[in-house]
Design a protein around this motif. Structure first.
Motif, PDB file in Angstrom:
ATOM      1  N   GLY B  86     -16.999 -34.223  14.030  1.00 24.10           N
ATOM      2  CA  GLY B  86     -16.841 -35.359  13.122  1.00 24.10           C
ATOM      3  C   GLY B  86     -18.001 -35.504  12.171  1.00 24.10           C
ATOM      4  O   GLY B  86     -18.909 -34.664  12.106  1.00 24.10           O
ATOM      5  N   LYS B  95     -18.968 -43.025  13.222  1.00 23.07           N
ATOM      6  CA  LYS B  95     -18.550 -41.631  13.236  1.00 23.07           C
ATOM      7  C   LYS B  95     -17.036 -41.533  13.074  1.00 23.07           C
ATOM      8  O   LYS B  95     -16.297 -42.366  13.610  1.00 23.07           O
ATOM      9  CB  LYS B  95     -18.983 -40.971  14.555  1.00 23.07           C
ATOM     10  N   TYR B  96     -16.608 -40.523  12.317  1.00 22.27           N
ATOM     11  CA  TYR B  96     -15.182 -40.317  12.052  1.00 22.27           C
ATOM     12  C   TYR B  96     -14.808 -38.896  12.421  1.00 22.27           C
ATOM     13  O   TYR B  96     -15.579 -37.961  12.215  1.00 22.27           O
ATOM     14  CB  TYR B  96     -14.884 -40.533  10.561  1.00 22.27           C
ATOM     15  N   ASP B  97     -13.587 -38.738  12.904  1.00 21.58           N
ATOM     16  CA  ASP B  97     -13.131 -37.385  13.184  1.00 21.58           C
ATOM     17  C   ASP B  97     -12.396 -36.805  11.973  1.00 21.58           C
ATOM     18  O   ASP B  97     -12.335 -37.432  10.913  1.00 21.58           O
ATOM     19  CB  ASP B  97     -12.282 -37.334  14.467  1.00 21.58           C
ATOM     20  N   GLN B 101     -10.224 -40.918  11.687  1.00 18.32           N
ATOM     21  CA  GLN B 101     -10.266 -41.936  12.740  1.00 18.32           C
ATOM     22  C   GLN B 101     -11.714 -42.204  13.112  1.00 18.32           C
ATOM     23  O   GLN B 101     -12.470 -41.267  13.382  1.00 18.32           O
ATOM     24  CB  GLN B 101      -9.490 -41.456  13.975  1.00 18.32           C
ATOM     25  N   CYS B 102     -12.082 -43.478  13.123  1.00 15.73           N
ATOM     26  CA  CYS B 102     -13.414 -43.834  13.579  1.00 15.73           C
ATOM     27  C   CYS B 102     -13.473 -43.670  15.091  1.00 15.73           C
ATOM     28  O   CYS B 102     -12.606 -44.181  15.809  1.00 15.73           O
ATOM     29  CB  CYS B 102     -13.741 -45.264  13.163  1.00 15.73           C
ATOM     30  N   THR B 103     -14.463 -42.930  15.550  1.00 19.73           N
ATOM     31  CA  THR B 103     -14.539 -42.651  16.982  1.00 19.73           C
ATOM     32  C   THR B 103     -15.743 -43.312  17.639  1.00 19.73           C
ATOM     33  O   THR B 103     -15.862 -43.307  18.859  1.00 19.73           O
ATOM     34  CB  THR B 103     -14.628 -41.125  17.239  1.00 19.73           C
ATOM     35  N   GLU B 104     -16.623 -43.870  16.815  1.00 13.47           N
ATOM     36  CA  GLU B 104     -17.823 -44.450  17.409  1.00 13.47           C
ATOM     37  C   GLU B 104     -18.465 -45.435  16.438  1.00 13.47           C
ATOM     38  O   GLU B 104     -18.676 -45.110  15.266  1.00 13.47           O
ATOM     39  CB  GLU B 104     -18.815 -43.320  17.739  1.00 13.47           C
ATOM     40  N   SER B 115     -13.930 -49.461  17.292  1.00 14.43           N
ATOM     41  CA  SER B 115     -13.808 -48.247  16.473  1.00 14.43           C
ATOM     42  C   SER B 115     -12.358 -47.786  16.358  1.00 14.43           C
ATOM     43  O   SER B 115     -11.958 -47.228  15.338  1.00 14.43           O
ATOM     44  CB  SER B 115     -14.671 -47.119  17.043  1.00 14.43           C
ATOM     45  N   LYS B 116     -11.577 -48.034  17.404  1.00 22.25           N
ATOM     46  CA  LYS B 116     -10.170 -47.609  17.367  1.00 22.25           C
ATOM     47  C   LYS B 116      -9.407 -48.252  16.221  1.00 22.25           C
ATOM     48  O   LYS B 116      -8.418 -47.716  15.726  1.00 22.25           O
ATOM     49  CB  LYS B 116      -9.480 -47.969  18.693  1.00 22.25           C
ATOM     50  N   LYS B 119      -9.909 -46.835  10.564  1.00 28.37           N
ATOM     51  CA  LYS B 119      -9.448 -45.499  10.174  1.00 28.37           C
ATOM     52  C   LYS B 119      -9.541 -45.346   8.660  1.00 28.37           C
ATOM     53  O   LYS B 119      -9.123 -46.212   7.904  1.00 28.37           O
ATOM     54  CB  LYS B 119      -8.007 -45.276  10.638  1.00 28.37           C
TER      55      LYS B 119
END
Lengths: 425, 425, 425
Positions: B86, B95-97, B101-104, B115-116, B119
Motif C-alpha cells: 500500500g 495507509k491505502y491499499d 481502501q484505507c487500511t490503517e 479506516s474501513k 475509501k
C-alpha cells in the motif's frame, strides 16, 4: 464538517471580508526589521491581506507602510526615491512622508496647498523582536502592542525569519496546530535532528496515536497531546494557538522554543514566519548558524528573496532513496519544506467540504470554529481572543506526568508562564 | 458543419460530460508499465479525463490507480510512502491499499473500524502490451480487455511510448485520422526517412489529391485513401480509426506497423501515445534505437519527463532553411512534432465552427459524428463501437490494385486480420 | 475624472469596441519593413487590436498581412511555406496570395473552383519610412497614406525601432503626452546623456513646475510647457499629439527629432514604436550606433525579439546605488525603460477612476476627452482628427522667447512646418 460557504469565509481575508475584518483588528507581522536595515534604504514591497503595500525606513528611522501606488497616476512607489523624511515618486516627484501624507507636488505653484489634500493609505508600525508589526484596522480600535515572549527577550536570545508559502494561510496554520503529524512527517528528524535526537520526547513521540484534548484559552486554544511514556506515565505535548495565527511548538529539553505566524499575503499565498528564542540565554553560534542555513524549522532561501530553494516547481527536490530508507519520511528535506510541500500539494485553497476528519483533528476543528465565531462577533461587545497582550505571555511545553494527573492541572501548568527554566523533555 | 455547442460537447471529457461519460466506458491507456518498473517503486501522477490520479505498483506487483489526494486532509499522495501492500500518506500515516481502501489510521485506537469506512476513488487496472490500462466507468459495465494486435504480440515485437501534447485530444486525434496531410506536412520524410524512402508507397503518396472513401466498421471507421499508381492501378492506403481514440497508420513494405492513442488528460492537454509493432518478428536493434532517440513517429523527450524537447516555448526549433530547401516541409523536425506543432498552433481548443472543410475531411467529419452519436446513445441498448475486443483485431494496410477493384473488396481485405505477412508496399 | 466605464471604453480596442472601431479608421504601424527583409522570407506574427495576424513579403515584394490561421482547420500559417507569390499551409497545402485569397487546394480535383470561395481576412499594407502600415477598417473609408515627416525623409535621415511593452497602450501613450515628467524621471539624462547634456534646454528643464497650455489642433493636441529661462524669458517645449497614438518630443538644439507611436497589440500589451529623424541631414554613424545599442529613447532588446533585456521579471535591473547618487533618478537605466518600468508597474490596465490628477495633467485629460469624443462621432459627418495627412506635417520644438510673447503666437510658430533648420535649443 466545514461547508463550502464556511470554507470561503475562513480563507478570504481581503478588505471587507469577514475574516479580513477580523484579522485587521490585530497587530500583524509585516516584515523583518532587517529588511529595512538602515534609514533611507531602499523600499520593500509587502503584501498583506490582499493589499499591495510598500515599506521604507525614513531618515529618522521611522518605518512607513503605505499604499504601493502613487495617488497621482498609480505607478508603483517601489521605484521611488528615498529622500529626506519621505519617498518621492520618480514619475512627477510627488513626495510622501512616513504616514503617507503627500508633502510636495513640485509642479504646483509655490503657495499651493494641493499636496495637503493628498494622502495615501498608511498603517501604523511598531518594531518588536526584530519584526515590523502593523495595524490595518480602524484607528480607534488599535490594540496594545503584542507581547509574545520571543518578541520581548533580548535580541541575542532570538532568531526570526520568514518564507513565502504558495497556499492559503489556513492550511499552513492548521499544520502548526496539528500536534499529531510530527510522529509521521517529521519522524525522520526525531531520529536524526540534533534538536530531537536522543531526547525522551523524541522517543515518546513514536507513539503514533496521541490522545488530544483541547481547552479554550483567552488567547485561543491550548492543545494537549498525550502519548504513552514509561510505565504508568504519560508524555504530554502542550501546544498554544493564539489568535489569529500564532502557533507555538513544545521544545525538547533545554532547546530553544519555536513558534510560527501564518500571515495571509492574499488568498493563495502566505508568509510563513518562524521564531526561535530561549527565555534565559543567548542563542549559541551553532544554533544561529544552523537556522541561517535553513535547518530545523527554517528553510534554505533563494538569495535575495524569501522564496525557498526547494519548491513546487522542482518537486521540493524530493529524495526517493531517503524516503525509502526512512531517513526522510516523505523524501523532502527539512521540517519547513516537509510541511510546505504537503500543504501546497493541497492546491492554493483546499476544499474542506471534501475532508474526512478524525479524532486527532479536534484542535483544527476547534480553531476553525473559534475563527468563525470571532468574525461573527465583530461589532458586538464580545472580546476578541488574543487581542490582549496578556494572552501572548504563554508557552508551549512538554511534560512527563503520572497517568493520574488530571488534565486540567497539566494545562494549568502549561499556560502559566514561568520565569524559571522551562521544563520540556 | 460543427456548431459551437457540438464542439463543446466533443472536446469536454471531465466527469459528468457526455463525451466524458462515453470515454469512461472504455479501457484507457493510463501509463507505461515501465513507469512503475518494480514493486514498491515511487508513485506516478496521472491525469485522465480531468481527474488527478496516482499510480503505484504494490509489493505484490499489482498496479493501483487511485485519487491523488488523501481522503483525510487532501494532501497529495504523490509524497506518500510506498510500504508493504500500500501507500501511506506522509502527513498522518493513513495507509491505502491498491484498491484505494484505507487500511490503517494510526491515530485511531487499536480496535477502531474507522479506516474501513474510508475509501479513495480507484480504478481497476490491467497491463497489456507494456501499457497499464484502466477503466473509469461503472463497474457493472466494465468491458473485456483490449486486444489490439500491438498489445498482444510478444514484448520483443513492440515499442510503445507517449508524449504530452498541449491541446485538446480531438484536434490531435483528427491528425491521426487524416490520411491526406501526409503528402504535405510529412512529405520531406517521404524522401529522406528510412521508413519511407525508396518505397513505392512514398512515391505514390506524392499524389496530393487522394480520393477518400469511408466505411463504418464495428470499431469505428475504415478510411480508404486512393492515389494514382502506375498505369491502370490505384494505390490505396487504408487507415483504421477505432473508438474512442485509436488510429492506425498503414506501413510501408515490410516495416513495422504504427498506431496512436489520443487520450485526454484534461480539456487542454492530452497524452499522445505511439505504438509500433511487427506481427511476426522482433523489432531490430536499429529500429528500437531510432525510436528511443525520438525518430520516426516518436519525439525527443526532456529526460525524466514525457514532454518534448521541441515545444511551443521554443517554436519547435523551427529550421527555416530546411523549410526553404524542402527537406523539412514546415521546418519542424520529425513526424510527431510536425503534427504536434500545427495542432498546438490551433490553440488549446480549436473553434470548429470557424472551419472550412473540404472533401478530404470526410473521415474527420464522420468520426465526429460517430462520437456524438455514441455519446447520445449512452443509456440505450445501442452497442458502443470499439468496445468489443473483436473490433481491435484489425490492421491498416496499403495496396496497389487495378483501378477496377471495387472499393468494398479493398476494405474487406483491409479489415480482415491475416496471420500472414502484411502486404503493404 | 475618468469613470470606470470611460476607462473601459478608452482601453479596449478589440473588434467591435468603440475605441477599436475608431483606431481601425487610421493607418497603423504594423511592423518594421526590415522584419520582412527580402521577398519570400519567413513570415512574421503580428498582433494588432487583439487580432492575430501574419505578415510576409511575397515573391514580387508585396507585403501581405492576413489572418494568422488557415481557413481550413485553423492551424497557424506561421508554420507555412513561402512559395511563389503566396504562402502554403503545411498541413494540407492550401495556398493563399498576399490578399489572403486562397489560390490552391491541392486535394480538390483539377477543375474545382473551391479555392476561389476561400478567402482569409487581409488588410492592405503600404511601406513608408521603414515601416509597414496597414489599414484594418472598412475599405470604402480608407484614408490617404500617412505623411509624418520621419516617414517621408530619405532613409539615411531616419532610424525606427519598436519594443513590446506589457501594458495597455493608453498608459504608455500618456507618458508620451506628458511633458512634465522629464524634469523628474529623466532628469539624470539631462545631466549625462549626450543628447541633452550641456544644452540650454536641459538646464531650463530643471524647473520642475512647468505651466501647461493645450490647444486643439486638426491632428490632435498641441501641448505647450513653459518653464523659467534667463531673466525675462520663458523656455517653451511644444509637443504634438496626433491622433490616434502619435507623440513627438521637442529636440535639444540641432539634435535629431524623436517621436513615438503607441499601438495596441491587445488590451494588455502594446508596441512602443520609436522614430528618430533629422529633416535636413543623414543621421551620423555614432547616432545610429547609439540607437542600435538601445541608448537614448531606445532600449536594449533580447536578440531575435522585440522584448527588452530589462523587464518586469528582473525588476528592470534597477540600480539602487545609481538611484541614491541621482545619476539614475529611478535607478532604471535608459529613457525607454524608465518610462516602461513605471507604466508597467501600474498593472496591465490602470484603473483611472482612482487617479488624483493635477494641473500638469491637462494634456492627458484633453487627449482622453478627444479620443472619447472621436469614438462617439463615428458614423457622423464629424471629421476624425489626424486622418488627413496634412495634420501629420507638424513638428515639436522648443523655444526661448520673451515672457510677453503671447501663447497663441508660440503655438502658431510651432505648428507650422518649416523647411529651414529646426530651432530647438
Amino acid at each position: 464538517m466545514v461547508t463550502k460557504a464556511q470554507n470561503t469565509q475562513l480563507v478570504q481575508t481581503g478588505p471587507g471580508t469577514p475574516m479580513g475584518s477580523l484579522f485587521r483588528r490585530y497587530w500583524i507581522p509585516a516584515l523583518l526589521s532587517e529588511e529595512l536595515r538602515e534609514p533611507d534604504g531602499p523600499p520593500v514591497r509587502v503584501k498583506l491581506l490582499s493589499e499591495n503595500l510598500l515599506a521604507f525606513r525614513d531618515t529618522q528611522g521611522r518605518v512607513a507602510l503605505i499604499d504601493e501606488f502613487c495617488a497621482h497616476r498609480r505607478v508603483s512607489l517601489w521605484f521611488g526615491r528615498i529622500e529626506m523624511d519621505g519617498i518621492r515618486c520618480p514619475y512627477h516627484g510627488w513626495k510622501y512622508d512616513f504616514r503617507g501624507q503627500c508633502t510636495e507636488v513640485p509642479s504646483e505653484p509655490a503657495g499651493s496647498h494641493f499636496s495637503k489634500s493628498v494622502k495615501l493609505t498608511s498603517y501604523p508600525c511598531v518594531e518588536r523582536g526584530g519584526v515590523v508589526w502593523t495595524y490595518m484596522g480602524p484607528p480607534e480600535l488599535q490594540p496594545a502592542f503584542p507581547e509574545f515572549e520571543w518578541a520581548m527577550v533580548p535580541d541575542s536570545h532570538r532568531y526570526v525569519c520568514k518564507r513565502i508559502q504558495e497556499n492559503n494561510y489556513l492550511q499552513a496554520m492548521e499544520g502548526g496546530i496539528d500536534s499529531s503529524h510530527v510522529s509521521f512527517l517529521h519522524s525522520g528528524e526525531l531520529h536524526t535532528d540534533p534538536l530531537h535526537k536522543g531526547t525522551k520526547g523524541a522517543q515518546y513521540q513514536q507513539d503514533t496515536a496521541p490522545k488530544l484534548e483541547v481547552m479554550e484559552s483567552d488567547g485561543g486554544l491550548v492543545i494537549g497531546a498525550r502519548r504513552r511514556a514509561d510505565e504508568g506515565h504519560s508524555y504530554w505535548r502542550v501546544t498554544q494557538w493564539i489568535m489569529p495565527w500564532y502557533t507555538m511548538i513544545p521544545p525538547y529539553g533545554d532547546h530553544a522554543l519555536h513558534g510560527h505566524a501564518w500571515v495571509p499575503m492574499d488568498d493563495e499565498n502566505c508568509y510563513a514566519w518562524s521564531m526561535t528564542h530561549h527565555p534565559s540565554r543567548a542563542l549559541k553560534p551553532e544554533e544561529l548558524e544552523a537556522m541561517q542555513n535553513g535547518q530545523g524549522i527554517y528553510a534554505e532561501l533563494i538569495p535575495g528573496t524569501y522564496r525557498t530553494v526547494a519548491n513546487k516547481r522542482n518537486d521540493y527536490l524530493i529524495d526517493r532513496e531517503a524516503q525509502k530508507k526512512g531517513t526522510l519520511y516523505s523524501g523532502v528535506r527539512g521540517i519547513a519544506m516537509q510541511d510546505a510541500s504537503l500543504q501546497e500539494s493541497m492546491g492554493p485553497i483546499v476544499d474542506r467540504s471534501l475532508e474526512r476528519l478524525a479524532a486527532t483533528d479536534i484542535a483544527i476543528v476547534r480553531a476553525r470554529r473559534r475563527l468563525l465565531a470571532a468574525a461573527g462577533n465583530l461589532g458586538t461587545d464580545a472580546p476578541l481572543p488574543g487581542l490582549d497582550p496578556a494572552t501572548h505571555r504563554v508557552r508551549s511545553a512538554s511534560f512527563v506526568l503520572p497517568e493520574d494527573v488530571p488534565l486540567e492541572q497539566v494545562l494549568k501548568d502549561a499556560t502559566a508562564k514561568t520565569d524559571t527554566e522551562h521544563t520540556s523533555i
